[in-house]
Each structure stands twice: as structure tokens, then as C-alpha cells.
Design a protein around this motif. Structure first.
Motif, mmCIF file in Angstrom:
data_model
loop_
_atom_site.group_PDB
_atom_site.id
_atom_site.type_symbol
_atom_site.label_atom_id
_atom_site.label_comp_id
_atom_site.label_asym_id
_atom_site.label_seq_id
_atom_site.Cartn_x
_atom_site.Cartn_y
_atom_site.Cartn_z
ATOM 1 N N THR A 70 0.833 -1.198 0.000
ATOM 2 C CA THR A 70 0.000 0.000 0.000
ATOM 3 C C THR A 70 0.870 1.251 0.000
ATOM 4 O O THR A 70 0.604 2.197 -0.746
ATOM 5 N N ALA A 71 1.922 1.255 0.803
ATOM 6 C CA ALA A 71 2.829 2.409 0.837
ATOM 7 C C ALA A 71 3.490 2.614 -0.529
ATOM 8 O O ALA A 71 3.581 3.746 -1.027
ATOM 9 N N VAL A 72 3.918 1.532 -1.148
ATOM 10 C CA VAL A 72 4.505 1.622 -2.488
ATOM 11 C C VAL A 72 3.448 2.107 -3.476
ATOM 12 O O VAL A 72 3.722 2.940 -4.342
ATOM 13 N N GLY A 73 2.215 1.609 -3.320
ATOM 14 C CA GLY A 73 1.123 2.015 -4.196
ATOM 15 C C GLY A 73 0.798 3.493 -4.095
ATOM 16 O O GLY A 73 0.347 4.101 -5.062
ATOM 17 N N VAL A 74 1.025 4.084 -2.943
ATOM 18 C CA VAL A 74 0.823 5.531 -2.776
ATOM 19 C C VAL A 74 1.977 6.294 -3.423
ATOM 20 O O VAL A 74 1.768 7.285 -4.120
ATOM 21 N N ALA A 75 3.198 5.827 -3.197
ATOM 22 C CA ALA A 75 4.389 6.567 -3.637
ATOM 23 C C ALA A 75 4.652 6.480 -5.144
ATOM 24 O O ALA A 75 5.015 7.485 -5.758
ATOM 25 N N VAL A 76 4.484 5.308 -5.726
ATOM 26 C CA VAL A 76 4.883 5.125 -7.127
ATOM 27 C C VAL A 76 4.122 6.037 -8.094
ATOM 28 O O VAL A 76 4.750 6.696 -8.923
ATOM 29 N N PRO A 77 2.794 6.117 -8.024
ATOM 30 C CA PRO A 77 2.120 7.022 -8.968
ATOM 31 C C PRO A 77 2.588 8.475 -8.832
ATOM 32 O O PRO A 77 2.734 9.175 -9.834
ATOM 33 N N LEU A 78 2.844 8.905 -7.611
ATOM 34 C CA LEU A 78 3.341 10.267 -7.417
ATOM 35 C C LEU A 78 4.756 10.425 -7.958
ATOM 36 O O LEU A 78 5.110 11.476 -8.497
ATOM 37 N N ALA A 79 5.562 9.388 -7.819
ATOM 38 C CA ALA A 79 6.942 9.447 -8.308
ATOM 39 C C ALA A 79 7.000 9.646 -9.820
ATOM 40 O O ALA A 79 7.988 10.171 -10.342
ATOM 41 N N LEU A 80 5.949 9.255 -10.520
ATOM 42 C CA LEU A 80 5.929 9.408 -11.973
ATOM 43 C C LEU A 80 5.870 10.867 -12.406
ATOM 44 O O LEU A 80 6.271 11.196 -13.517
ATOM 45 N N VAL A 81 5.353 11.724 -11.529
ATOM 46 C CA VAL A 81 5.102 13.113 -11.928
ATOM 47 C C VAL A 81 5.726 14.156 -11.001
ATOM 48 O O VAL A 81 5.677 15.344 -11.303
ATOM 49 N N GLN A 82 6.293 13.725 -9.907
ATOM 50 C CA GLN A 82 6.895 14.666 -8.968
ATOM 51 C C GLN A 82 8.413 14.733 -9.188
ATOM 52 O O GLN A 82 9.033 13.766 -9.604
ATOM 53 N N TRP A 84 10.841 14.712 -7.055
ATOM 54 C CA TRP A 84 11.593 13.741 -6.265
ATOM 55 C C TRP A 84 11.593 12.355 -6.906
ATOM 56 O O TRP A 84 12.487 11.556 -6.681
ATOM 57 N N GLY A 85 10.607 12.065 -7.748
ATOM 58 C CA GLY A 85 10.541 10.771 -8.405
ATOM 59 C C GLY A 85 11.639 10.545 -9.424
ATOM 60 O O GLY A 85 11.944 9.412 -9.785
ATOM 61 N N ARG A 86 12.251 11.628 -9.881
ATOM 62 C CA ARG A 86 13.330 11.486 -10.867
ATOM 63 C C ARG A 86 14.571 10.832 -10.268
ATOM 64 O O ARG A 86 15.445 10.377 -10.999
ATOM 65 N N ARG A 87 14.657 10.806 -8.941
ATOM 66 C CA ARG A 87 15.807 10.168 -8.278
ATOM 67 C C ARG A 87 15.663 8.646 -8.233
ATOM 68 O O ARG A 87 16.610 7.950 -7.918
ATOM 69 N N ILE A 88 14.476 8.172 -8.524
ATOM 70 C CA ILE A 88 14.236 6.731 -8.520
ATOM 71 C C ILE A 88 14.495 6.200 -9.927
ATOM 72 O O ILE A 88 13.987 6.751 -10.900
ATOM 73 N N ALA A 169 1.475 4.683 -20.185
ATOM 74 C CA ALA A 169 1.687 6.126 -20.390
ATOM 75 C C ALA A 169 3.078 6.543 -19.963
ATOM 76 O O ALA A 169 3.737 7.338 -20.641
ATOM 77 N N PHE A 170 3.553 6.009 -18.843
ATOM 78 C CA PHE A 170 4.881 6.359 -18.353
ATOM 79 C C PHE A 170 5.955 5.893 -19.326
ATOM 80 O O PHE A 170 6.928 6.602 -19.581
ATOM 81 N N ARG A 171 5.783 4.712 -19.901
ATOM 82 C CA ARG A 171 6.764 4.199 -20.856
ATOM 83 C C ARG A 171 6.764 5.003 -22.148
ATOM 84 O O ARG A 171 7.790 5.107 -22.814
ATOM 85 N N ARG A 172 5.611 5.567 -22.513
ATOM 86 C CA ARG A 172 5.521 6.354 -23.751
ATOM 87 C C ARG A 172 6.000 7.784 -23.560
ATOM 88 O O ARG A 172 6.390 8.438 -24.528
ATOM 89 N N ALA A 173 5.912 8.273 -22.340
ATOM 90 C CA ALA A 173 6.328 9.656 -22.074
ATOM 91 C C ALA A 173 7.834 9.756 -22.277
ATOM 92 O O ALA A 173 8.583 8.821 -22.003
ATOM 93 N N ARG A 174 8.262 10.869 -22.744
ATOM 94 C CA ARG A 174 9.690 11.083 -22.972
ATOM 95 C C ARG A 174 10.426 10.949 -21.640
ATOM 96 O O ARG A 174 10.018 11.546 -20.652
ATOM 97 N N PRO A 175 11.477 10.182 -21.607
ATOM 98 C CA PRO A 175 12.213 10.033 -20.348
ATOM 99 C C PRO A 175 12.626 11.396 -19.808
ATOM 100 O O PRO A 175 12.998 12.287 -20.558
ATOM 101 N N ALA A 176 12.490 11.510 -18.525
ATOM 102 C CA ALA A 176 12.853 12.768 -17.882
ATOM 103 C C ALA A 176 14.327 13.066 -18.112
ATOM 104 O O ALA A 176 15.166 12.171 -18.130
ATOM 105 N N VAL A 177 14.624 14.303 -18.331
ATOM 106 C CA VAL A 177 16.010 14.706 -18.529
ATOM 107 C C VAL A 177 16.717 14.594 -17.186
ATOM 108 O O VAL A 177 16.290 15.161 -16.190
ATOM 109 N N ARG A 178 17.753 13.828 -17.168
ATOM 110 C CA ARG A 178 18.526 13.641 -15.937
ATOM 111 C C ARG A 178 19.575 14.739 -15.837
ATOM 112 O O ARG A 178 19.981 15.339 -16.840
#
Length: 184
Positions: A70-82, A84-88, A169-178
Motif C-alpha cells: 500500500t505504501a509503495v502504491g501511494v508513492a509510485v504514482p506520485l513518483a511518476l510526476v513529482q 523527487w521521483g526522478r531520483r528513482i 503512459a509512463f513508458r511512452r512519455a519522454r524520459p525525464a532529462v537527468r
């Protein structure tokens, strides 16, 4: 003076990623709220103290695993767009989404199929081999118990579909610029 008109080709992959990520997060919040409803309405739920010996250990471990999921389920969707998620690492997010999709869709669809099999009489003991009495701890479950079971199965199915949409959708989105990388 001429005006250049451009037609939008629809939402971008990044926008779709954002929408599906927040949909997955919203689903998790509804799922948590549903568990609160479930608890306050007195519906039966597994309790490790009902078990003894090895079964109690297994039930306790199961509860811990569900809390972690459940904790992972809360964090992962947010990590896709926040930010701080770029560090994962991207592969970790994709893997977590695929696992979430698989677990939710299998649980949801099998629950729906189990209920349909029992209700139609095609499988009187459902997919689980259990009678309605064994599933509900009573031969005559209340209307609320039956509705709650069907809502739960549907909720799992919807969660699987939402997490599936989010991973695609996440796989199709352009990878975040690191940091330190340039895009061409």
C-alpha cells in the motif's frame, strides 16, 4: 496579415502520463478509504490473532506485506510526476507499476469470475472451491456483505486497469532529462 492555425494532435504523452499517474494515486486513495468503510461496517477481515502457530506468523507477514504494498502504491504514482521521483531509477518505477497491474488485475478478474461462477451455478464452489457460506462465514450473507464483496472485486479490477494505463503512459512519455544530460 495571415494567421497560422495549428491543430492540436491531442494530449502529449507527458500529459497522458500525468493524468494516468494521478488517476492511479486517486485509485489508491479510494482503495484505502474503502478499507476504512470495510472496517467500520463490521465486515469480516483476516485477523492474525485468529490463527495459531505457523498460520499466525504467515497471517502477520501477509499483513506487513500488504501494508508495504500500500505504501509503495501511494508513492509510485506520485513518483511518476513529482520532481523527487526522478531520483528513482526508471526501471524500478516501471517494474513496480507492472507488478501492481498484474496483482490487481489478477485479483480483480478472478474475484469477479469467482462470483459470476457461483451466482450462475456454473461453478457452485467458484474458482476457489469454496461455497458462498465458506466465503462469507454464513449461509445467508447480508445484502451489504454481498455488495461489498462485488465492489471490492470491481475495485481491484479498476485498479489493475488504472495501473496498466499508468505504466503504458509512463513508458511512452519522454524520459525525464537527468542531471547533466542533454536532449537533442
Amino acid at each position: 496579415m495571415s494567421v497560422l492555425h495549428t491543430e492540436s494532435s491531442g494530449p502529449t504523452a507527458v500529459q497522458v502520463n500525468r493524468v494516468t499517474a494521478y488517476m492511479a494515486f486517486a485509485w489508491v486513495m479510494v482503495f484505502i478509504a474503502w478499507h476504512v468503510v470495510w472496517a467500520f461496517t463490521g465486515l469480516p477481515s483476516p485477523d492474525p490473532s485468529d490463527h495459531h502457530g505457523t498460520a499466525r506468523i504467515v497471517a502477520t507477514v501477509f499483513e506487513i506485506v500488504v501494508l508495504i504494498m500500500t505504501a509503495v502504491g501511494v508513492a509510485v504514482p506520485l513518483a511518476l510526476v513529482q520532481e523527487w521521483g526522478r531520483r528513482i531509477p526508471r526501471w524500478m518505477l516501471v517494474t513496480a507499476l507492472w507488478i501492481g497491474f498484474a496483482l490487481l488485475i489478477v485479483r480483480g478478474v478472478s474475484g469477479v469470475a469467482d462470483s459470476i461462477g457461483r451466482a450462475t451455478g456454473v461453478l457452485p464452489h467458484g474458482l476457489t472451491g469454496m461455497t458462498t457460506e465458506e466465503v462469507n462465514n454464513t449461509a445467508h450473507p447480508s445484502l451489504w456483505t454481498r455488495i461489498a464483496g462485488h465492489v471490492t472485486d470491481g475495485l481491484f479490477t479498476v485498479g489493475g486497469l488504472v495501473f496498466g494505463a499508468a505504466v503504458l503512459a509512463f513508458r511512452r512519455a519522454r524520459p525525464a532529462v537527468r542531471r547533466g544530460q542533454r536532449t537533442s
